[in-house]
Scaffold this active site. Structure first.
Site, PDB file in Angstrom:
ATOM      1  CG  PHE A  55      44.304  41.298  40.469  1.00 24.85           C
ATOM      2  CD1 PHE A  55      44.061  42.605  40.415  1.00 24.85           C
ATOM      3  CD2 PHE A  55      43.323  40.434  41.253  1.00 24.85           C
ATOM      4  CE1 PHE A  55      42.898  43.163  41.170  1.00 24.85           C
ATOM      5  CE2 PHE A  55      42.423  40.882  41.909  1.00 24.85           C
ATOM      6  CZ  PHE A  55      42.484  42.222  42.252  1.00 24.85           C
ATOM      7  N   GLY A  56      47.162  41.113  42.054  1.00 31.10           N
ATOM      8  CA  GLY A  56      47.285  40.726  43.362  1.00 31.10           C
ATOM      9  C   GLY A  56      46.382  41.184  44.468  1.00 31.10           C
ATOM     10  CE1 TYR A  57      43.587  36.358  46.954  1.00 33.78           C
ATOM     11  CE2 TYR A  57      44.206  36.453  44.642  1.00 33.78           C
ATOM     12  CZ  TYR A  57      43.941  35.820  45.889  1.00 33.78           C
ATOM     13  OH  TYR A  57      44.239  34.377  45.764  1.00 33.78           O
ATOM     14  CD  GLU A  78      51.453  34.129  45.747  1.00 34.34           C
ATOM     15  OE1 GLU A  78      50.250  33.991  46.282  1.00 34.34           O
ATOM     16  OE2 GLU A  78      52.075  35.038  46.419  1.00 34.34           O
TER      17      GLU A  78
END
Length: 190
Positions: free
Chosen positions: A24-26, A99
């Site tokens: 999941f990327g936000y 990241e």
């Protein structure tokens, strides 16, 4: 905790026994998928909200002058929309490096935005105990910080502006992101 989390993520969560994993990327992962993926779907997670409280020593700033990027903070009842990618475990060689600045992988439930259903997936979180954490500040102060920061991946303002546009393209509203964008645009238009 050190802000370089590559080895820690590998130790905490080996993934090589899995065929694929949903990520999941936000933040920049919404608009910048610089990795191979099997599928891409809009999704959301519950109980979390975006905040520009994490320092970026490696992408949108430098070790001497870190930029500000997103992390997630727990917020009961909150909903955070983003983009989910189904990837093979070897993709995390690249993702863990991308990241690495204080982010740890955490499993969470992903809920699809365009169809019913959910699945378990990973999200990168940077908690307050990592060396790159900058913490809260006013919208004006965060915007001013972003306006003056730049790193190897480009101006910090580009990160914010591309994210805000990506959220609009998804028909999603994030008051924190849009408030800081408004303050940044005031500074740019002076």
């Amino acid at each position: 905790m050190s802000h370089n989390t590559i080895d820690l993520n590998k130790q905490r969560q080996p993934l090589d026994h899995l065929e694929s994993v949903w990520l999941f990327g936000y933040g920049s992962l919404i608009y910048k998928a610089d990795f191979p993926y099997l599928k891409r779907k809009p999704a959301c997670i519950y109980g979390w909200q975006r905040r520009f409280w994490q320092g970026s020593h490696d992408h949108r700033g430098t070790p001497e002058a870190p930029g500000r990027v997103l992390t997630l903070i727990e917020a009961p009842g909150a909903r955070c929309a983003g983009m989910a990618y189904q990837v093979t475990p070897d993709t995390f060689e690249h993702l863990d490096h991308r990241e690495k600045n204080g982010y740890l992988r955490v499993f969470t439930q992903l809920h699809w935005l365009d169809e019913p259903g959910e699945t378990e997936g990973l999200v990168y979180l940077a908690s307050a105990d990592n060396e790159a954490y900058l913490g809260p500040d006013s919208d004006e102060a965060i915007a001013a910080h972003i306006a003056q920061s730049e790193g190897p991946s480009g101006p910090n303002s580009e990160y914010l502006l591309k994210l805000a546009q990506a959220l609009r393209d998804m028909n999603e509203h994030d008051e924190h992101v849009f408030a800081i964008e408004r303050e940044l645009l005031k500074l740019i238009n002076r």
